[in-house]
Motif scaffolding. Structure first.
Motif, PDB file in Angstrom:
ATOM      1  N   UNK A 265      51.717  34.076  79.153  1.00  0.00           N
ATOM      2  CA  UNK A 265      52.606  33.235  78.339  1.00  0.00           C
ATOM      3  C   UNK A 265      51.847  32.022  77.811  1.00  0.00           C
ATOM      4  N   UNK A 266      51.091  31.375  78.674  1.00  0.00           N
ATOM      5  CA  UNK A 266      50.349  30.179  78.261  1.00  0.00           C
ATOM      6  C   UNK A 266      49.304  30.519  77.206  1.00  0.00           C
ATOM      7  N   UNK A 267      48.553  31.605  77.419  1.00  0.00           N
ATOM      8  CA  UNK A 267      47.526  32.006  76.458  1.00  0.00           C
ATOM      9  C   UNK A 267      48.128  32.256  75.080  1.00  0.00           C
ATOM     10  N   UNK A 268      49.245  32.960  75.056  1.00  0.00           N
ATOM     11  CA  UNK A 268      49.856  33.323  73.774  1.00  0.00           C
ATOM     12  C   UNK A 268      50.441  32.114  73.064  1.00  0.00           C
ATOM     13  N   UNK A 269      50.854  31.112  73.818  1.00  0.00           N
ATOM     14  CA  UNK A 269      51.311  29.886  73.178  1.00  0.00           C
ATOM     15  C   UNK A 269      50.196  29.239  72.373  1.00  0.00           C
ATOM     16  N   UNK A 270      48.991  29.198  72.955  1.00  0.00           N
ATOM     17  CA  UNK A 270      47.848  28.660  72.215  1.00  0.00           C
ATOM     18  C   UNK A 270      47.494  29.560  71.033  1.00  0.00           C
ATOM     19  N   UNK A 271      47.503  30.867  71.248  1.00  0.00           N
ATOM     20  CA  UNK A 271      47.129  31.793  70.178  1.00  0.00           C
ATOM     21  C   UNK A 271      48.060  31.663  68.977  1.00  0.00           C
ATOM     22  N   UNK A 285      54.122  37.431  69.396  1.00  0.00           N
ATOM     23  CA  UNK A 285      55.470  37.204  69.935  1.00  0.00           C
ATOM     24  C   UNK A 285      55.898  38.376  70.818  1.00  0.00           C
ATOM     25  N   UNK A 286      55.551  39.594  70.386  1.00  0.00           N
ATOM     26  CA  UNK A 286      55.918  40.776  71.159  1.00  0.00           C
ATOM     27  C   UNK A 286      55.221  40.789  72.515  1.00  0.00           C
ATOM     28  N   UNK A 287      53.930  40.453  72.518  1.00  0.00           N
ATOM     29  CA  UNK A 287      53.212  40.401  73.790  1.00  0.00           C
ATOM     30  C   UNK A 287      53.761  39.305  74.703  1.00  0.00           C
ATOM     31  N   UNK A 288      54.144  38.184  74.109  1.00  0.00           N
ATOM     32  CA  UNK A 288      54.703  37.126  74.942  1.00  0.00           C
ATOM     33  C   UNK A 288      56.069  37.522  75.479  1.00  0.00           C
ATOM     34  N   UNK A 289      56.823  38.273  74.685  1.00  0.00           N
ATOM     35  CA  UNK A 289      58.107  38.776  75.179  1.00  0.00           C
ATOM     36  C   UNK A 289      57.903  39.673  76.392  1.00  0.00           C
ATOM     37  N   UNK A 300      64.003  33.613  77.061  1.00  0.00           N
ATOM     38  CA  UNK A 300      62.717  33.491  76.376  1.00  0.00           C
ATOM     39  C   UNK A 300      62.256  34.837  75.835  1.00  0.00           C
ATOM     40  N   UNK A 301      62.502  35.900  76.590  1.00  0.00           N
ATOM     41  CA  UNK A 301      62.122  37.242  76.134  1.00  0.00           C
ATOM     42  C   UNK A 301      62.898  37.617  74.865  1.00  0.00           C
ATOM     43  N   UNK A 302      64.212  37.434  74.890  1.00  0.00           N
ATOM     44  CA  UNK A 302      65.020  37.798  73.723  1.00  0.00           C
ATOM     45  C   UNK A 302      64.640  36.954  72.505  1.00  0.00           C
ATOM     46  N   UNK A 307      61.835  36.787  67.214  1.00  0.00           N
ATOM     47  CA  UNK A 307      60.765  36.245  66.366  1.00  0.00           C
ATOM     48  C   UNK A 307      59.818  37.359  65.924  1.00  0.00           C
ATOM     49  N   UNK A 308      59.503  38.281  66.827  1.00  0.00           N
ATOM     50  CA  UNK A 308      58.610  39.382  66.491  1.00  0.00           C
ATOM     51  C   UNK A 308      59.211  40.260  65.398  1.00  0.00           C
ATOM     52  N   UNK A 309      60.498  40.537  65.520  1.00  0.00           N
ATOM     53  CA  UNK A 309      61.165  41.369  64.516  1.00  0.00           C
ATOM     54  C   UNK A 309      61.220  40.674  63.165  1.00  0.00           C
TER      55      UNK A 309
END
Length: 437
Positions: A265-271, A285-289, A300-302, A307-309
Motif C-alpha cells: 500500500x505504501x509503495x503504491x501511494x508513492x508510485x 489502483x488495482x494493485x493497491x486494491x 479503501x479496497x472499494x 478509481x481503477x475502473x
C-alpha cells in the motif's frame, strides 16, 4: 527458489553477527536501561524466530532499541516487517546507476539465500524517488562512440525478445541477460550524446524490469529486487517518471505476494504520485486494491477499485507505457474478483472472474493460468470441489506446458484446501501429482 532464513528476526540477527545468546544479552542491557530485570531468554527468542509466538509490545520496544530502529518505523510496519533487512538499495543518482546494474547482474547468477529488501528500506527508496528530480546524464568516461543505429538494433531486438509468448520466452532469459550486460557496458564505457544516453538508460530500465520478472517467476525474489532496483536507477537517470512508477508497483506486487500488504500500500501511494497515463493509474489502483483487500480494509479496497475502473475508461491521446500496455478490462474484472474473494463476497467474485476470463485474449497464456487459480479459490470457498479441481488441473497443465513457475506456485498454494476432499474422485491423483512434481 529463494530459501530465506526462517524469520526476519533471525535474518536481522545473522546480519549483525549475533547469536541468539548475543541478542538476549543486548535485550537484557536494554531492559536494565529502563529499570527492568531482563529482556528475554533464548527460549523466547527461539519461539519468535520459529513463528510460534509474537513478542509483546514491551519486548518489541527492546528489540527495536537493540537494532537501532526508530519507534515510528516500528509502528508503521508492524512485527516483524520493521526489522532491518540484509540488503539495502543504493541511493538514487547517476553516480550509482552502473553499480546498480552490475549488482543486479551478479544477483541474477547468485543462488545464495537472501530475503527481499526490508519494509523500511523500500519505503525510503520510494520516498526518495517521489521527491527527487532526475539528473542530466553525465558525460561518458571514454571509449567508442555509440551511434543511433546500434541503439536502434538493441531496442528492436529487446522488443522482439520481450514480446515472445511465455512458452518461448522461458528459453530466452540468457539472451535478455546478455542484452542487459551489453547495454550496461555501453553506458559505462561508451561515448554518446545526451539523447543516445537517455535511450540507453531507458533500454536498461526496460531490460532490468523484464529480467526481474523472470526471477520473480522463478521465486528468486532477492535477484528480482536487485534487478528492479537497477531499473529504477536507470529510469531515474533517463528522467522517465512513468517507468519509475511502474518499477515501484512491481516492488509493491512482490511485497503483497510475500505477505506484506501494508508495504505494498505504501509503495503504491508513492508510485501513484509519479504517473499521469490512465492505464498506468488503473493498474496501480488495482494493485493497491488487492493489498487493501489482503488487509481486510473494505472501504479503501472499494475506493481503489472504483478509481481503477474510472481510469481505465479514459481514452488517452498517447499510448500506455510499455510496462502497463497489457492492462485491460479482463485484468480489472479478474483482479476485482480476487479482491471480492479476499473480502468474502464469493458470489460476486465468481461473476467478476468469469467475466474477466471471457474477455482475456487467448494469447495471454500465463495470465490465463494465474486467473484459473483465482477461479479455483472461489470454487473452493463455495465448496464446489469438482469445478475447483477442473480449473486447477487446467492451470497446472497450462503452466507446465509454457513454463510458468509463478502459476505453478499458486497451484501449490491451493493444495492444502483440497486435502479435506481426499475422497472426491481425482483429488488424490492431483495431490500426488503436485507432490511428485
Amino acid at each position: 527458489m529463494d530459501d530465506p532464513i526462517r524469520h526476519p528476526l533471525a535474518y536481522a540477527r545473522v546480519l549483525r553477527g549475533w547469536s541468539q545468546g548475543g541478542l538476549v544479552a543486548r535485550l537484557d542491557r536494554a531492559a536494565r536501561r529502563h529499570g527492568l530485570l531482563s529482556g528475554a531468554d533464548k527460549a523466547a527468542v527461539s519461539r519468535w524466530e520459529n513463528w510460534r509466538k509474537t513478542p509483546n509490545l514491551d519486548s518489541q520496544l527492546l528489540i527495536a532499541e537493540a537494532f537501532g530502529i526508530r519507534i515510528s518505523e516500528m509502528e508503521a510496519y508492524g512485527w516483524p516487517y520493521w526489522l532491518p533487512g540484509r540488503d539495502e538499495p543504493l541511493p538514487l543518482g547517476s553516480a550509482y546507476t552502473v553499480q546498480a546494474l552490475h549488482d543486479a547482474q551478479r544477483a541474477s547468477m547468485d543462488r545464495r539465500s537472501f530475503m527481499t529488501y526490508s519494509a523500511v528500506s523500500l519505503a525510503g527508496l520510494a520516498a526518495r524517488w517521489a521527491a527527487i528530480e532526475p539528473e542530466r546524464l553525465t558525460s561518458a568516461l571514454g571509449g567508442k562512440r555509440v551511434d543511433a543505429e546500434l541503439v536502434d538494433w538493441l531496442e528492436d531486438t529487446s522488443t522482439k525478445l520481450t514480446g515472445l509468448p511465455t512458452e518461448q520466452r522461458q528459453h530466452t532469459v540468457r539472451l535478455m541477460d546478455a542484452h542487459l550486460a551489453t547495454v550496461t557496458e555501453l553506458i559505462e564505457d561508451g561515448r554518446y550524446s545526451e539523447n543516445t544516453g537517455r535511450r540507453l538508460h531507458l533500454l536498461a530500465a526496460s531490460l532490468a524490469t523484464t529480467c526481474g520478472w523472470h526471477r520473480f517467476d522463478q521465486g528468486r525474489h532477492w535477484a528480482a529486487g536487485k534487478l528492479w532496483g537497477a531499473a529504477l536507477q536507470s529510469a531515474h537517470a533517463a528522467g522517465d517518471r512513468d517507468h519509475g512508477a511502474g518499477v515501484l508497483s512491481d516492488f509493491a506486487y512482490q511485497s503483497n505476494w510475500l505477505g506484506k500488504p501494508k508495504v505494498s500500500v505504501d509503495q503504491l501511494g508513492y508510485a501513484l504520485s509519479g504517473i499521469e497515463h490512465p492505464a498506468a493509474q488503473s493498474l496501480l489502483f488495482l494493485r493497491r486494491a488487492r493489498a487493501h483487500a489482503a488487509l481486510g480494509d473494505r472501504s479503501a479496497c472499494y475506493r481503489d477499485l472504483s478509481e481503477a475502473e474510472s481510469a481505465l475508461a479514459v481514452e488517452a491521446a498517447d499510448p500506455a507505457p510499455g510496462w502497463c500496455a497489457w492492462m485491460s478490462p479482463a485484468d480489472l474484472a479478474v483482479d476485482s474478483g480476487q479482491c471480492l474473494l479476499d473480502l468474502g463476497r464469493t458470489d460476486e467474485a465468481h461473476a467478476r472472474i468469469a467475466e474477466g476470463m471471457t474477455l482475456l485474449p487467448r494469447a495471454r497464456d500465463k495470465t490465463r493460468g494465474i486467473f484459473l487459480t483465482y477461479q479455483a479459490k472461489g470454487y473452493l470457498q463455495a465448496n464446489d470441489v469438482e469445478q475447483a479441481l477442473a480449473v486447477t488441473s487446467e492451470s497446472l497443465d497450462l503452466a507446465t506446458r509454457i513454463g510458468a513457475p509463478r502459476c505453478v506456485a499458486l497451484v501449490r498454494e491451493l493444495a492444502p484446501a483440497f486435502k479435506p476432499y481426499h475422497r472426491v474422485d481425482g483429488v488424490p491423483d492431483f495431490l500426488e501429482r503436485l507432490k511428485a512434481g
